[in-house]
Design a protein around this motif. Structure first.
Motif, short mmCIF file in Angstrom:
data_model
loop_
_atom_site.label_atom_id
_atom_site.label_comp_id
_atom_site.label_asym_id
_atom_site.label_seq_id
_atom_site.Cartn_x
_atom_site.Cartn_y
_atom_site.Cartn_z
N ASN A 62 0.89 -1.09 0.07
CA ASN A 62 -0.11 0.14 0.10
C ASN A 62 0.96 1.24 0.17
N GLN A 63 0.88 2.04 -1.16
CA GLN A 63 1.69 3.10 -1.18
C GLN A 63 1.53 4.46 -0.18
N ASP A 64 0.43 4.35 0.55
CA ASP A 64 -0.11 5.40 1.74
C ASP A 64 0.91 5.21 2.64
N TYR A 65 1.73 3.81 2.93
CA TYR A 65 2.63 3.72 3.90
C TYR A 65 4.29 3.77 3.39
N GLU A 66 4.94 4.33 4.43
CA GLU A 66 6.44 4.49 4.04
C GLU A 66 7.09 3.27 4.48
N PRO A 67 8.20 2.93 3.78
CA PRO A 67 8.98 1.56 3.87
C PRO A 67 9.69 1.92 5.30
N ILE A 68 10.16 0.48 5.86
CA ILE A 68 10.69 0.73 7.04
C ILE A 68 12.15 0.19 6.86
N VAL A 69 13.29 1.08 7.23
CA VAL A 69 14.61 0.84 6.95
C VAL A 69 15.06 0.18 8.26
N LEU A 70 15.71 -1.07 8.14
CA LEU A 70 16.19 -1.85 9.32
C LEU A 70 17.53 -1.27 9.60
N THR A 71 17.75 -0.61 10.77
CA THR A 71 18.96 -0.09 11.32
C THR A 71 19.25 -0.66 12.74
N SER A 72 20.36 -0.24 13.25
CA SER A 72 20.46 -0.70 14.68
C SER A 72 19.68 -0.03 15.55
N ASP A 73 18.93 1.30 15.32
CA ASP A 73 17.74 1.69 15.90
C ASP A 73 16.71 1.11 15.54
N THR A 74 16.28 0.29 14.55
CA THR A 74 15.02 -0.35 14.17
C THR A 74 15.46 -1.90 13.90
N PRO A 75 16.10 -2.63 15.04
CA PRO A 75 16.36 -3.95 14.79
C PRO A 75 15.13 -4.82 14.65
N ALA A 76 15.50 -6.03 13.68
CA ALA A 76 14.23 -6.73 13.40
C ALA A 76 14.90 -8.22 13.08
N ARG A 77 13.99 -9.03 12.97
CA ARG A 77 14.35 -10.51 12.81
C ARG A 77 13.41 -10.99 11.71
N ILE A 78 13.80 -11.79 10.65
CA ILE A 78 12.92 -12.34 9.79
C ILE A 78 12.43 -13.63 10.35
#
Length: 89
Positions: A62-78
């Motif tokens: 949905n183009q109404d939402y911004e992408p999320i860039v994973l960084t050390s400030d926004t850590p994530a795990r698949i």
């Protein structure tokens, strides 16, 4: 495992309330939809994965939402790859 989609960031591919079958695996190919655990909030999100210059970007359909860039400030795990979507009529 199944996840119940909440929200509309993946419309029209995955709608609010859809059940998404996720095959547990630690990585996915670019362009595939993954269930990703955001470590700061302990919540999962469904997004398309893209890698660019050593950075992982989570893209909504949905183009109404911004992408999320994973960084050390926004850590994530698949958690795994989305394999099937089931909708209620």
């Amino acid at each position: 495992m199944y996840l119940k989609a909440k929200g509309d960031s993946m419309n029209p591919t995955i709608r609010n309330g859809d059940l998404v079958l996720v095959r547990q695996q630690p990585d996915v190919e670019d362009g595939e939809i993954a269930a990703v655990l955001m470590l700061e909030t302990n919540e999962a999100t469904l997004k398309r994965v893209k890698r660019s210059g050593g950075v992982v970007i989570l893209l909504p359909d949905n183009q109404d939402y911004e992408p999320i860039v994973l960084t050390s400030d926004t850590p994530a795990r698949i958690l795994g790859k989305a394999m099937q979507v089931t909708s209620n009529l």
